[in-house]
Design a protein around this motif. Structure first.
Motif, short mmCIF file in Angstrom:
data_model
loop_
_atom_site.label_atom_id
_atom_site.label_comp_id
_atom_site.label_asym_id
_atom_site.label_seq_id
_atom_site.Cartn_x
_atom_site.Cartn_y
_atom_site.Cartn_z
N TYR A 1 -34.38 -104.22 123.33
CA TYR A 1 -33.99 -105.17 122.29
C TYR A 1 -33.67 -104.41 121.00
N LYS A 2 -32.72 -104.95 120.27
CA LYS A 2 -32.47 -104.45 118.91
C LYS A 2 -32.84 -105.58 117.96
N THR A 3 -33.89 -105.34 117.14
CA THR A 3 -34.39 -106.39 116.27
C THR A 3 -34.43 -105.94 114.82
N TYR A 4 -34.51 -106.92 113.95
CA TYR A 4 -34.69 -106.67 112.51
C TYR A 4 -35.59 -107.79 112.00
N HIS A 5 -36.63 -107.44 111.27
CA HIS A 5 -37.55 -108.48 110.81
C HIS A 5 -37.73 -108.42 109.30
N VAL A 6 -38.04 -109.58 108.72
CA VAL A 6 -38.31 -109.68 107.29
C VAL A 6 -39.65 -110.38 107.11
N THR A 7 -40.40 -109.87 106.16
CA THR A 7 -41.71 -110.46 105.86
C THR A 7 -41.53 -111.65 104.93
N ILE A 8 -42.32 -112.66 105.15
CA ILE A 8 -42.17 -113.91 104.41
C ILE A 8 -43.11 -113.97 103.21
N LEU A 9 -42.56 -114.41 102.10
CA LEU A 9 -43.33 -114.80 100.92
C LEU A 9 -44.07 -113.66 100.22
N SER A 10 -43.42 -113.14 99.20
CA SER A 10 -44.05 -112.16 98.31
C SER A 10 -44.51 -112.89 97.04
N ASP A 11 -45.19 -112.19 96.14
CA ASP A 11 -45.64 -112.81 94.88
C ASP A 11 -44.45 -113.28 94.04
N THR A 12 -43.38 -112.50 94.06
CA THR A 12 -42.17 -112.88 93.31
C THR A 12 -41.63 -114.20 93.80
N HIS A 13 -41.63 -114.39 95.12
CA HIS A 13 -41.11 -115.63 95.66
C HIS A 13 -42.06 -116.81 95.42
N LYS A 14 -43.34 -116.53 95.33
CA LYS A 14 -44.27 -117.61 95.00
C LYS A 14 -43.96 -118.19 93.61
N GLU A 15 -43.65 -117.30 92.67
CA GLU A 15 -43.26 -117.77 91.33
C GLU A 15 -41.96 -118.55 91.39
N GLN A 16 -41.03 -118.09 92.23
CA GLN A 16 -39.75 -118.80 92.35
C GLN A 16 -39.94 -120.17 92.97
N ILE A 17 -40.89 -120.28 93.90
CA ILE A 17 -41.16 -121.59 94.52
C ILE A 17 -41.65 -122.58 93.47
N GLU A 18 -42.51 -122.12 92.57
CA GLU A 18 -42.98 -122.99 91.49
C GLU A 18 -41.84 -123.39 90.57
N PHE A 19 -40.94 -122.45 90.30
CA PHE A 19 -39.78 -122.76 89.45
C PHE A 19 -38.87 -123.79 90.11
N GLN A 20 -38.75 -123.72 91.42
CA GLN A 20 -37.89 -124.67 92.13
C GLN A 20 -38.38 -126.11 92.00
N LYS A 21 -39.65 -126.29 91.71
CA LYS A 21 -40.21 -127.64 91.60
C LYS A 21 -39.93 -128.28 90.25
N THR A 22 -39.46 -127.52 89.28
CA THR A 22 -39.28 -128.03 87.92
C THR A 22 -38.00 -128.85 87.80
N PRO A 23 -37.96 -129.83 86.89
CA PRO A 23 -36.73 -130.60 86.66
C PRO A 23 -35.57 -129.73 86.19
N GLU A 24 -35.87 -128.66 85.44
CA GLU A 24 -34.81 -127.77 84.95
C GLU A 24 -34.05 -127.14 86.11
#
Length: 495
Positions: free
Chosen positions: A416-439
């Motif tokens: 098999y030839k595969t490529y994987h990415v790890t999910i959810l870093s601290d930077t993305h946790k902050e971005q998730i919170e920003f996504q919830k804002t009305p702005e």
């Protein structure tokens, strides 16, 4: 050499323009409100100072390119229309009875006068400065970023198809010259249903045979043999053979590949393009967010937020712009980065296919989500399983990997030839919170405004396909199309 273009010859027929061209006609308004003298200043070093006959006015030649963008046509058809269309002649600064240029001058102007000129940056900066001066856009603004594909100006052949095509042409060229020493039966047969390396070896042996028996000395045969040899050399680093050497394969989703280029564009909510660059088709969208933001700043825009789709929400972009510019891009857990980054590996995420693309431009076949694993210990306190973050694993077609010119250091001959990415870093946790804002939600509504602009640039202003070959030609087309779009918007807002 450059002449004195300030003198205007009076004509008894000039009053025709007052009758035929209304005061609010876009060509009349552009001539009255836009100072095109910057073109002459930028290109004066491309002309001789005191030798030769007077050259055609560079401003007029540039206006021909603008007309070509507004009404896409061949150089010959454009000049024919300019001869009879009074609005064209008025815009070009010609009198009604004046002759027009020879079509070959347009090609010469593009290849010689505009060579080594950063036309894209120049035209964007001039039009953005005009929009700011007229109050159409504010210095502090959001920018909307996206990439759109542009097609190459020639057909692309897959390596095996190209070898088969050139084999047929060489055989046809050899037919009139078969003799007793080199008969029809002596010409080797093209192999069928074998591996890629066998095809290459066969073609090299065919070249050696024709050079050894002297057949390659015949120009009709030698030209084809040299083309085949050049194509075989290109296969070492390219997935396709084409006259357009700079174009490459890209993907717009499952089964929706294209061969050509990408225009990466940043615009204000008023649809004024403030930053752009052109790359080959396999390049990922996300890595050009920061360069576009920097280019917008250079053009006088104080960027408040960069609005984009999920392809731009990489960890690198969020970290680079953090604290300075808000990245209004929806996170996708399959875009997040762990220990490896897209730049390091050459893999990039394609939002349309919801898959990763390898450095050679091949789309992953499928993906699997592996859940987070916690560390476990046995009764003696020995670790029997280490902690692993959740990740998404992408699987690629091994058969394509076997013949890929980039397989060195990438494909190790495994099942098999595969490529994987790890999910959810601290930077993305902050971005998730920003996504919830009305702005975030309010600004994200602006992103769709760039889609009509992309369609307008490609379908109405000639940016859809390269009229020549090479990235320089495609960049020039993109530059004129964007400048024409910006001018049209400025005229519309001001009117």
């Amino acid at each position: 050499m450059l002449g004195d273009y300030q003198q205007t010859r009076l004509s008894e027929y000039a009053r025709i323009y007052d009758i035929l061209i209304p005061r609010d006609h876009i060509f009349r308004r552009m001539n009255e409100e836009i100072d095109f003298s910057f073109v002459r200043k930028e290109l004066e070093t491309k002309y001789s100072v005191g030798m030769g006959r007077s050259a055609e006015d560079p401003v007029r030649m540039f206006k021909y390119l603008m007309l070509k963008a507004m009404h896409p046509a061949s150089d010959e058809d454009l000049v024919k229309r300019a001869y009879t269309d009074m609005s064209y002649k008025f815009f070009l600064g010609l009198n009604p009875e004046d002759d027009v240029i020879d079509p070959s001058l347009l090609s010469k102007f593009r290849r010689q006068r505009l060579q080594d000129v950063d036309l894209l940056s120049l035209l964007i900066s001039k039009s953005v400065a005009m929009a700011i001066e007229k109050g159409i856009i504010k210095r502090k603004s959001d920018i909307i970023v996206d990439a759109t594909h542009e097609l190459a100006g020639s057909i692309a052949y897959r390596p095996v198809d190209y070898m088969r095509k050139m084999y047929g042409q060489i055989f046809k060229a050899c037919e009139p010259f078969f003799n007793e020493a080199f008969r029809h039966e002596d010409f080797p047969k093209f192999p069928e249903d074998v591996e890629f390396d066998v095809f290459k070896s066969f073609c090299y042996s065919l070249i050696s045979l024709l050079k050894g028996n002297g057949m390659a000395q015949i120009p009709a045969i030698g030209n084809k043999v040299n083309l085949l040899k050049e194509g075989l050399e290109d296969m070492e680093c390219r997935r396709a053979i084409s006259r357009d050497k700079d174009a490459k394969y890209g993907s717009k989703g499952p089964g929706r590949g294209f061969f050509g280029y990408k225009a990466h564009i940043g615009m204000t909510p008023e649809s004024i393009v403030v930053a752009a660059t052109v790359t080959s088709g396999e390049v990922g969208d996300g890595e050009y967010l920061v360069p576009l933001v920097e280019q917008a700043k250079q053009n006088g825009i104080e960027v408040d937020s960069a609005i984009a789709d999920a392809a731009y929400a990489s960890k690198e972009n969020l970290d680079t712009l953090k604290g300075d510019i808000k990245v209004v891009a929806p996170l996708n857990t399959q875009v997040t980065q762990g220990r490896r980054s897209d730049k390091e590996t050459g893999f990039h995420y394609n939002k349309d296919a919801d898959m990763y693309v390898c450095p050679a431009g091949e789309l992953a076949m499928r993906k699997e989500r592996h859940p987070m694993q916690t560390k476990k210990v046995n009764a003696d306190g020995k670790v029997i399983r280490n902690f692993h973050n959740a990740k998404v694993v992408y699987f690629f077609d091994v058969e394509k990997c076997k013949t890929c010119p980039l397989r060195e250091g990438c494909f190790k001959g495994t099942k098999y030839k595969t490529y994987h990415v790890t999910i959810l870093s601290d930077t993305h946790k902050e971005q998730i919170e920003f996504q919830k804002t009305p702005e975030f939600k309010q600004k994200m509504k602006k992103r769709k405004r760039i889609e009509p602009l992309n369609a307008h640039l490609k379908n109405d202003l000639g940016m859809k396909q390269n009229i020549s070959y090479g990235i320089e030609s495609m960049t020039m087309q993109t530059a004129v199309a964007i400048y024409m779009s910006n001018i049209q918007k400025i005229m519309k807002f001001k009117g």
